[in-house]
Design an enzyme around this catalytic site. Sequence first.
Site, mmCIF file in Angstrom:
data_model
loop_
_atom_site.group_PDB
_atom_site.id
_atom_site.type_symbol
_atom_site.label_atom_id
_atom_site.label_comp_id
_atom_site.label_asym_id
_atom_site.label_seq_id
_atom_site.Cartn_x
_atom_site.Cartn_y
_atom_site.Cartn_z
ATOM 1 N N CYS A 93 -41.733 50.929 -34.833
ATOM 2 C CA CYS A 93 -40.610 50.284 -34.640
ATOM 3 C C CYS A 93 -39.749 50.607 -35.844
ATOM 4 O O CYS A 93 -38.611 50.963 -35.900
ATOM 5 C CB CYS A 93 -40.900 48.792 -34.946
ATOM 6 S SG CYS A 93 -41.989 48.267 -36.360
ATOM 7 N N GLU B 271 -30.025 55.597 -31.589
ATOM 8 C CA GLU B 271 -31.147 55.565 -32.195
ATOM 9 C C GLU B 271 -32.203 56.593 -31.083
ATOM 10 O O GLU B 271 -32.353 55.839 -29.935
ATOM 11 C CB GLU B 271 -32.049 54.617 -32.801
ATOM 12 C CG GLU B 271 -33.457 54.997 -33.251
ATOM 13 C CD GLU B 271 -34.048 53.757 -33.849
ATOM 14 O OE1 GLU B 271 -33.796 52.690 -33.858
ATOM 15 O OE2 GLU B 271 -35.075 54.129 -34.497
HETATM 16 C C1 LIG Z 1 -35.661 45.582 -37.839
HETATM 17 O O1 LIG Z 1 -36.394 46.391 -37.112
HETATM 18 C C2 LIG Z 1 -37.656 45.961 -36.753
HETATM 19 C C3 LIG Z 1 -38.228 47.282 -35.872
HETATM 20 O O2 LIG Z 1 -37.514 47.434 -34.858
HETATM 21 C C4 LIG Z 1 -37.554 44.938 -35.902
HETATM 22 O O3 LIG Z 1 -38.665 44.251 -35.581
HETATM 23 C C5 LIG Z 1 -36.804 43.600 -36.849
HETATM 24 O O4 LIG Z 1 -36.489 42.638 -35.804
HETATM 25 C C6 LIG Z 1 -35.436 44.389 -37.245
HETATM 26 N N1 LIG Z 1 -35.182 43.434 -38.235
HETATM 27 C C7 LIG Z 1 -33.915 43.061 -38.427
HETATM 28 C C8 LIG Z 1 -33.569 41.970 -39.563
HETATM 29 O O5 LIG Z 1 -32.947 43.571 -37.851
#
Ligand SMILES: *[C@@H]1O[C@H](CO)[C@@H](O)[C@H](O)[C@H]1NC(C)=O
Length: 242
Positions: free
Chosen positions: A25, A125
Amino acid sequence: MPDANKNYTLNQLAGAAFGAAGQRCMALSTVVFVGESKKWLPELVERAKQLKVSSGFDESADLGPMITPAALKRAEDLIQSGVDEGATLLLDGRGIKPKGFEQGNFLGPTILTGVKTHMRCYKEEIFGPALVCLEADTLDEAIELVNANIYGNGTAIFTNSGSAARKFQDEIDVGQVGINVPIPVPLPMFSFTGSRGSIQGDLNFYGKTGVQFYTSTKTVTALWRSEDVSTAEASVNMPTIR
Ligand SMILES: *[C@@H]1O[C@H](CO)[C@@H](O)[C@H](O)[C@H]1NC(C)=O
Ligand SMILES: *[C@@H]1O[C@H](CO)[C@@H](O)[C@H](O)[C@H]1NC(C)=O
């Protein structure tokens, strides 16, 4: 930053960008080389080339296949779009066929350089083992570039300068900030934060704001007047109910 520990930084970049085939992620998708640090690119390529691509069940593999044929095709298309828009393909991992797994959805480590912020491969991405490299002359310029992105989930700086790290920490508008840490995922007692397009709503999950989410607020409004304070003498007896 050019003052970072070069080997440490390059190893961290390669691990964060290509580990888990770039599909975890918070995998690293983009690097901004500030000033002279762009001279490290050939060494990054050398490190990336040494990674072994093979089946996920092969214990000697550094990275396995992409999750689906569609994910592979999407990544390959975005890489090609970078080339078509003028980026340089310093390392091309497309078409790699690990022995015994020729039919697999493999993409080897890929490095695109000279990428500009208007290019699709920057804006979308790639989410595979493909690292998009941009350049900035100064830290200010790099911070401006990051803060202009519509997303703001995770970012990191590599430097040996405390003041550069502090400046980055203060001025960068991104939820997760790493300092010499490539994948800045916070431990659960801290919030998983995000800026701009990387957050919906106003509270993050867990950490302080998570507690806030589960807290109902009670507001008490009280009035105590000094003239109501009892002037009776102190009683030294045990209080009894009458
Ligand atoms: C940031 O990225 C992670 C991994 O993709 C995801 O799980 C998460 O929800 C994201 N958080 C925000 C606050 O965008
Ligand atoms: C840095 O890495 C290179 C290439 O792996 C190696 O030859 C060199 O000895 C390393 N330098 C240090 C200071 O570890």
